[in-house]
Design a protein around this motif. Structure first.
Motif, short mmCIF file in Angstrom:
data_model
loop_
_atom_site.label_atom_id
_atom_site.label_comp_id
_atom_site.label_asym_id
_atom_site.label_seq_id
_atom_site.Cartn_x
_atom_site.Cartn_y
_atom_site.Cartn_z
N UNK A 362 0.83 -1.01 0.03
CA UNK A 362 -0.14 0.08 0.10
C UNK A 362 0.91 1.31 0.06
N UNK A 363 0.69 2.24 -0.97
CA UNK A 363 1.46 3.38 -1.14
C UNK A 363 0.71 4.25 -0.05
N UNK A 364 1.23 5.65 0.12
CA UNK A 364 0.87 6.59 1.21
C UNK A 364 -0.61 6.99 0.94
N UNK A 365 -0.98 6.84 -0.41
CA UNK A 365 -2.69 7.04 -0.68
C UNK A 365 -3.48 6.12 -0.27
N UNK A 366 -2.70 4.81 -0.16
CA UNK A 366 -3.82 3.70 0.23
C UNK A 366 -4.05 2.76 -1.20
N UNK A 477 4.72 14.10 -0.95
CA UNK A 477 3.40 15.05 -0.61
C UNK A 477 3.12 14.90 0.85
N UNK A 478 2.28 15.49 1.30
CA UNK A 478 1.89 15.70 2.55
C UNK A 478 1.21 14.31 2.69
N UNK A 479 1.46 13.57 3.89
CA UNK A 479 0.83 12.50 4.26
C UNK A 479 -0.28 12.66 5.34
N UNK A 480 -1.48 12.29 5.21
CA UNK A 480 -2.35 12.40 5.83
C UNK A 480 -2.68 11.05 7.06
N UNK A 481 -2.62 9.92 6.43
CA UNK A 481 -2.74 8.78 7.27
C UNK A 481 -3.94 7.88 7.56
N UNK A 482 -5.08 8.78 7.11
CA UNK A 482 -6.55 8.17 7.61
C UNK A 482 -6.90 7.03 6.52
N UNK A 483 -6.69 7.28 5.42
CA UNK A 483 -7.01 6.05 4.51
C UNK A 483 -6.19 5.00 4.68
N UNK A 484 -4.86 5.27 4.67
CA UNK A 484 -3.88 3.96 4.99
C UNK A 484 -4.37 3.35 6.41
N UNK A 485 -4.44 4.00 7.36
CA UNK A 485 -4.73 3.29 8.62
C UNK A 485 -5.86 2.35 8.55
N UNK A 486 -6.98 3.08 7.71
CA UNK A 486 -8.14 2.28 7.44
C UNK A 486 -7.89 0.94 6.79
N UNK A 487 -6.80 1.01 5.78
CA UNK A 487 -6.63 -0.22 4.98
C UNK A 487 -5.98 -0.99 5.80
N UNK A 488 -4.89 -0.62 6.62
CA UNK A 488 -4.05 -1.45 7.59
C UNK A 488 -4.96 -2.34 8.70
N UNK A 489 -5.97 -1.75 8.79
CA UNK A 489 -7.22 -2.17 9.84
C UNK A 489 -7.77 -3.37 9.16
#
Length: 905
Positions: A362-366, A477-489
């Motif tokens: 998963x890249x930074x955008x998910x 690019x600026x990293x938010x993390x919300x989408x990625x964290x959801x994908x990790x879950x």
């Protein structure tokens, strides 16, 4: 500098005091012991009784002139007994030898030991107490001992079932061993059978051989508590039924003979019989003759070929299975596999591949990518840089021979993900921090085309420090993390563990990570993937009515995710338990839910043994798979134990079957071949009993009509050879059909003769008896049109021979041919009697040989076989009568199949 190890003199003294590291081999049966043991088979016992009686009457015939029991018949029964026991013994003995070769190869382990101040390689068997052994990543610990230098992480799952790695460190100077021999949590102790996952250390041996934990468990398995296999139970019931039939039939024919001899007395009546001058001698002779008739009935009733059939069909399928990576150690193991009701299976290496693999990025955008090649843009190159230069694993070989070695399983998994990618950066590592369980990350600083620090580790450690991520163009690019964290879950719910991969612009200083802002490359998901073939195999096994229960040391969430992917959890009623939950339940409570259990997580070795015991108390046929020392008691206790080929020697010793490729698909094949054995045995039982029972009926009826037995002793021997050895070879080669996997498992106490078999047996027996009776009784109907036709065909031949001899020859041929044609009927329960016949290459060869020999005997058999040549018209009558059994059985099949379809609706 520390010095370790013993001198040669110290080794000698230690060996004298404590012994060496050899494990006492399990006591094995010799060929002759196995042969003697096989005489305990219930069917063999019946044959031995019949043989003994035959010997007695043979002696009366030859030494007292009483009766007509020839030596041929006695030799025939003896041959049936000896061949059957020899074939089964030879097959099992051969496979046991093959197994021993595997065990010997496994014992040829060399260990790196300090001797005389130098490191030398020594056989595992020659290790003694006090030896100091160098342990490195991947080594299997060869004895029990303590760590005296260094630190290692070890996998002790083969001993305690716990999949979590245990950290072992050097003992402090003031350490006192409290002699807690089986304390696997002791951070200083290591145990034989465990595997070093990472690190380097030196261990000092404290316990060797049978006194080690490994050796103690192996010794406990010496106790023989074998349970009768389902087939043995069924054959014992069949033997009991056949013996009853034989005894009742024998007594009935003895009584009938005495009635005919004493009361009917050829029409003269009982008065004339009892008025004889030598009455006592005649009564004695008639009693002996009556008993001899009874013995003939008993011998004819017993299916002498059944033990041989079991031996032959098992031997044939054992050889086939070895080609499919299944080594059958015990001949009963394979047929028991076909009767399984429930199978407790390990997860790791059996249902799953047994090794970690990177399965998603998963890249930074998910954005997801299954493979490295699927990653879009320059993030692909950055990932390759980060994983190839921040690892202690290495890639060897190219193309198909490419392999990742070194490092721990996680390192090998993530490096394999990018192993075949092009390295577009010219960098050199200048500093590194290896991964450890405390920091949960590894880092490497590189210089060259890029000057940066490459970091990978637990997401909770990495993501919070990442302010940016690399987009597809390679820009930050600026990293938010919300989408990625959801994908990790979401990945966590699928039992996929993730590692975050990032870079920092600063270099490592004093092994400390840079404090600045990091840039995320992405996260890589790793998991021990379910084998694709396991999904299909589990579906087939469950379709066969076998309940599959996955037992694993993993946490519940991981176990559930794997079970869903493998197709084990499909219904709302499916249950998942942990070891702790089972421990709180009583035996009766567990018995109630066993039919719905699909997964047991965080399982302990004691859970496996308990579940096997409870399932057996429910009268289920239980299978267990395992590879560790801790699995051995459950493998031994189960009705059939499947040991993995890559498992411990102790587990393999406790098993009935060794799965050489550690694949659940091979267990599926074992079940199929086990069912094939059972079905082929059933086919043979119908084939032989239909002939036996009809022969008994004929032998019973003919004397009552004052007609002699239509078959001579030598003819009976040939019939027995056709029914026993040759038919066993022909029907024993019947192929494994996929439709057997759609049948319900057979209960342990279920009769081996099913309702469908009874109908086929009844029709075959009755029709054979009707044809035989018609042919034989027709000689009494001298004035009937039917007999005139028969007499015209089987008429007086040259040399003054009476038609009776030709009629008896025709009957002998008809009896053999009806058996040959009936073998086509018993091959399948479908109307097409030639179904899959091309897959049994030996069938036509054997049956063809029987027909050719039978025809030849009518012309060259002469007085030995009481045969006389027949003409074409007579052969046509014989063949027409014999082949009629096929359409008769087809009518039966059509009726039975129609009733089954109606009941299914």
């Amino acid at each position: 500098m520390k010095t370790f190890g013993l001198t040669d003199e110290q080794v000698r003294l230690s060996k004298e005091k404590h012994g060496d590291n050899r494990l006492t081999e399990q006591k094995r049966e010799s060929f002759w012991q196995k042969l003697l043991g096989n005489f305990g088979d219930p069917m063999i016992k019946i044959l031995c009784v019949a043989l003994l009686l035959n010997v007695i009457f043979m002696c009366l015939h030859y030494f007292a002139g009483i009766g007509d029991t020839e030596w041929y018949e006695t030799v025939g029964i003896a041959a049936a007994v000896i061949i059957a026991t020899f074939v089964s013994t030879y097959s099992e003995y051969n496979n046991e030898n093959a197994f021993q070769k595997l065990q010997e190869e496994a014992s040829l382990i060399k260990c790196k030991i300090y001797r005389n101040g130098e490191i030398t390689e020594v056989s595992i068997n020659d290790i003694v107490v006090g030896d100091c052994i160098l342990l490195q990543s991947g080594d299997k610990i060869p004895a029990d001992g303590i760590i005296v230098d260094g630190t290692v992480s070890v996998d002790q799952s083969v001993l305690n079932g716990e999949s979590k790695e245990a950290k072992k460190v050097a003992v402090p100077e003031n350490y006192v061993d409290k002699d807690e021999a089986m304390d696997f949590l002791n951070e200083y102790k290591v145990f034989r059978g465990a595997v070093v996952c990472s690190g380097n250390a030196v261990m000092e041996v404290t316990t060797v051989g049978d006194k080690s934990v490994y050796g103690q468990i192996a010794s406990e398995l010496q106790i023989n508590d074998d349970r009768e296999s389902p087939l043995q139970v069924k054959l014992a019931k069949l033997a009991k039924g056949i013996s009853k039939f034989g005894y009742i039939g024998g007594i009935a024919i003895a009584v009938a003979y005495l009635v005919q001899a004493m009361l009917i007395n050829g029409g003269a009546g009982p008065a004339a019989y009892f008025a004889q001058t030598d009455l006592i001698l005649n009564i004695f002779k008639d009693l002996v003759q009556a008993v001899m008739f009874a013995v003939v009935i008993i011998v004819m009733a017993v299916p002498e070929g059944l033990p041989l059939m079991v031996a032959i069909v098992s031997s044939i399928n054992m050889k086939k299975m070895l080609k499919d990576n299944v080594l059958v150690r015990k001949i009963n193991g394979l047929e028991t596999a076909g009767s399984l009701n429930i199978l407790f299976s390990d997860k790791t290496g059996t249902i799953t591949k047994g090794k970690l693999e990177a399965v998603v990025f998963l890249d930074g955008e998910g954005t997801e990518a299954k493979t490295h090649a699927d990653i879009k843009g320059k993030a692909k190159d950055m990932l390759s840089l980060a994983l190839k230069h921040n690892t202690n694993a290495i890639v060897t070989g190219t193309g198909d021979k490419m392999k990742v070695v070194g490092g721990n399983p996680t390192e090998r998994a993530v490096l394999a993900y990018v192993a075949d990618s092009e390295d577009k950066f010219d960098v050199t590592p200048v500093a590194s921090v290896p991964f450890n369980s405390t920091n949960k990350y590894s880092a490497t600083s590189v210089k060259g085309s890029h000057n940066m620090t490459l970091i990978k580790g637990a997401p909770e450690k990495i993501l919070q420090k990442c302010k940016y991520y690399y987009d597809q163009n390679g820009n930050k690019a600026k990293f938010d993390g919300k989408v990625l964290n959801q994908k990790i879950d979401e990945l966590a719910n699928k039992a996929i563990r993730v590692l975050a991969v990032a870079t920092a612009d600063e270099m490592l200083e004093d092994d400390k990570l840079p404090e600045g802002e990091w840039t995320l490359i992405g996260v890589i998901g790793i998991r021990d993937e379910v084998r694709p073939e396991s999904i299909t195999a589990i579906k087939e096994v469950r379709g066969a009515g076998v309940q599959v229960v996955m037992i694993t040391g993993d946490r519940k969430e991981t176990a559930v995710a794997i079970a869903k992917d493998a197709g084990l959890l499909t219904e709302d009623t499916d249950l998942v338990f942990t070891s702790d939950e089972l421990a709180k339940m009583s035996d009766d409570e567990i018995k109630k839910v066993i039919p719905n259990i699909r997964v047991v997580a965080r399982a302990l070795p004691t859970d496996k043994s308990r579940l096997v015991r409870l399932a057996q108390e429910l009268n289920l046929v239980v299978g267990m798979t395992g590879d560790g020392v801790n699995d051995s008691p459950a493998l031994k206790k189960a009705d059939v134990g499947f040991a993995m080929g890559g498992g411990t020697e102790v587990a393999k010793e406790a098993s009935d079957i060794v799965i050489l490729d550690d694949n659940f698909n091979s267990i599926d094949k074992a079940i199929l071949y086990g069912r094939t054995i059972f079905n082929n045995i059933r086919k043979f039982i119908v084939f032989q009993l239909s002939i036996n029972i009809s022969a008994v009926l004929i032998s019973f009826v003919m004397p009552l009509l004052e007609l002699s037995n239509p078959l001579s002793i030598t003819q009976i021997l040939w019939v027995n050879l056709v029914m026993d050895t040759l038919a066993a070879l022909a029907l024993g080669g019947e192929p494994a059909l996929k439709r057997y996997m759609h049948e319900k498992p057979k209960r342990r106490d279920e009769s081996i003769i099913s309702k469908k078999m009874k109908s086929q047996l009844a029709v075959g027996t009755v029709w054979t008896f009707i044809l035989s009776f018609f042919m034989l009784i027709s000689q009494l109907w001298t004035d009937s049109p039917i007999w005139n036709f028969i007499r015209n065909d089987f008429d007086v031949k040259g040399g003054g021979q009476h038609y009776y001899y030709f009629l008896m020859t025709a009957y002998f041929c008809m009896f053999i041919f009806i058996a040959v044609f009936n073998s086509l009927n018993v091959r399948t329960d479908r109307l097409n009697v030639f179904e899959h016949i091309g897959e049994n290459k030996g069938y036509f060869k054997i049956m063809g040989a029987i027909v050719v020999i039978q025809v030849a005997l009518t012309y060259i058999g002469g007085e030995i076989f009481s045969c006389h040549g027949l003409n074409l018209t007579e052969w046509a009558v014989v063949l027409l009568m014999a082949v009629s059994i096929i359409p008769v059985d087809m009518i039966r099949k059509a009726i039975v199949n129609a009733i089954e379809k109606k009941n299914d609706k």
